[in-house]
Design an enzyme around this catalytic site. Structure first.
Site, PDB file in Angstrom:
ATOM      1  N   TYR A  79       0.856  -1.004  -0.097  1.00 35.82           N
ATOM      2  CA  TYR A  79      -0.276  -0.068  -0.293  1.00 35.82           C
ATOM      3  C   TYR A  79       0.741   1.304   0.104  1.00 35.82           C
ATOM      4  O   TYR A  79       1.734   1.412   0.795  1.00 35.82           O
ATOM      5  CB  TYR A  79      -0.893  -0.034   1.180  1.00 35.82           C
ATOM      6  CG  TYR A  79      -1.895  -0.914   1.203  1.00 35.82           C
ATOM      7  CD1 TYR A  79      -3.116  -0.911   0.559  1.00 35.82           C
ATOM      8  CD2 TYR A  79      -1.993  -2.138   1.829  1.00 35.82           C
ATOM      9  CE1 TYR A  79      -4.178  -1.854   0.423  1.00 35.82           C
ATOM     10  CE2 TYR A  79      -2.649  -3.208   1.820  1.00 35.82           C
ATOM     11  CZ  TYR A  79      -4.006  -2.998   1.110  1.00 35.82           C
ATOM     12  OH  TYR A  79      -4.968  -4.059   1.088  1.00 35.82           O
ATOM     13  N   GLY A  94       5.431   2.154  -5.260  1.00 35.74           N
ATOM     14  CA  GLY A  94       4.953   0.733  -5.132  1.00 35.74           C
ATOM     15  C   GLY A  94       5.699  -0.159  -6.227  1.00 35.74           C
ATOM     16  O   GLY A  94       6.009  -1.036  -5.802  1.00 35.74           O
ATOM     17  N   ASN A 105     -10.718  -3.776  -7.714  1.00 31.33           N
ATOM     18  CA  ASN A 105      -9.579  -2.743  -7.360  1.00 31.33           C
ATOM     19  C   ASN A 105      -8.758  -3.003  -8.681  1.00 31.33           C
ATOM     20  O   ASN A 105      -7.629  -3.215  -8.902  1.00 31.33           O
ATOM     21  CB  ASN A 105      -8.599  -2.869  -6.192  1.00 31.33           C
ATOM     22  CG  ASN A 105      -7.642  -1.850  -6.036  1.00 31.33           C
ATOM     23  OD1 ASN A 105      -7.261  -1.024  -6.714  1.00 31.33           O
ATOM     24  ND2 ASN A 105      -7.107  -1.999  -4.691  1.00 31.33           N
ATOM     25  N   TYR A 122      -0.353  -4.681 -11.145  1.00 27.39           N
ATOM     26  CA  TYR A 122       0.301  -5.873 -10.932  1.00 27.39           C
ATOM     27  C   TYR A 122       0.529  -6.504 -12.363  1.00 27.39           C
ATOM     28  O   TYR A 122       1.643  -7.270 -12.654  1.00 27.39           O
ATOM     29  CB  TYR A 122      -0.476  -6.959 -10.151  1.00 27.39           C
ATOM     30  CG  TYR A 122      -0.723  -6.563  -8.750  1.00 27.39           C
ATOM     31  CD1 TYR A 122       0.606  -5.942  -7.936  1.00 27.39           C
ATOM     32  CD2 TYR A 122      -2.033  -6.404  -8.286  1.00 27.39           C
ATOM     33  CE1 TYR A 122       0.702  -5.681  -6.741  1.00 27.39           C
ATOM     34  CE2 TYR A 122      -1.998  -5.833  -6.767  1.00 27.39           C
ATOM     35  CZ  TYR A 122      -1.042  -5.403  -6.028  1.00 27.39           C
ATOM     36  OH  TYR A 122      -0.852  -5.121  -4.803  1.00 27.39           O
TER      37      TYR A 122
END
Length: 183
Positions: A103, A114, A141, A148
Site C-alpha cells: 500500500y 509501489g 480494485n 500487477y
C-alpha cells in the site's frame, strides 16, 4: 539495510521498533484505498483487528514474514508485507513468495514507490529460488490489478477476503518464474 531507490526514496526492512509506524501507515493506506466503497462499521472492525499493535507485533516475529517501509525524504510513504513458507495465507503455495500487503499513501502515488516495493519482493523471491510471487487483490480494485499486470502477473484463481461482516472476493494473481530452462 536501506535500499536507495532514487533521489529521496529509500526502502528498508522493518524491525520491532517500527511497530507504531506500521500500525499508522497500515490503517491510513487501507482507509485511503477502501473507505469509499465499504461501510464504516466493516472498515472499523477490520482495522481494529488487522492493524492492532499486538497483532502487528506477532506478525513481525513470524518466521517467513517480513515488512518493508518505503520512505520519501525520511517520511513513511508506503509499506509491504511478504510471506514465505508456512507464513503464507494459502497453504498450497509451497515454494512461492506471497505479497500480502502493498500500500502507498495517496500523496506519494505516481512516484514509482509501489514499483520499488514490488522489485524488492521479486528480488527476495529470486534470492530464495522461489517458483514466483503471488498475491490476492480485491476483484474491484482495477488500478491495483493493472499495476500487477504491468509486472507480468496473471489471474490464476480467487479466494475469500472478509472485511468486517462483508465477504469479498480477492483474485489470486501470480508472477511465475520459468525455472524449466525453456522446455
Amino acid at each position: 539495510m536501506d535500499i536507495k531507490v532514487k533521489n529521496d526514496i529509500t526502502v528498508r526492512k522493518c524491525t520491532a521498533e517500527d511497530l507504531l509506524l506500521l500500525s499508522d501507515i497500515g490503517e491510513r493506506t487501507f482507509r485511503e484505498t477502501f473507505a469509499h466503497c465499504n461501510t464504516e462499521s466493516d472498515m472499523a472492525a477490520y482495522i481494529s483487528e488487522a492493524f492492532a499493535e499486538e497483532r502487528l507485533c506477532a506478525e513481525l516475529s513470524v518466521t517467513g514474514s517480513a515488512f518493508y517501509v518505503a520512505e520519501a525524504g525520511r517520511k513513511p510513504a508506503a509499506y509491504m508485507k511478504i510471506n514465505t513458507g508456512d507464513a503464507q495465507t494459502e497453504s498450497d503455495r509451497s515454494g512461492w513468495l506471497e505479497v500480502q500487503r502493498l500500500y502507498v499513501l495517496a500523496e506519494y502515488k505516481r512516484r514509482h514507490i509501489g514499483s520499488a516495493l514490488m522489485r524488492v519482493a521479486i528480488s527476495e523471491a529470486e534470492k530464495i529460488n522461489a517458483h514466483g510471487v503471488w498475491l490476492g487483490v480485491w476483484e474491484h480494485n482495477h488500478k491495483a490489478m493493472a499495476f500487477y499486470e504491468s509486472f507480468g502477473f496473471t489471474v490464476v484463481g480467487s479466494h475469500d477476503f472478509v472485511l468486517g461482516t462483508d465477504r469479498q472476493t480477492d483474485l489470486i494473481m501470480e508472477l511465475s518464474f520459468d525455472r524449466s530452462g525453456g522446455a
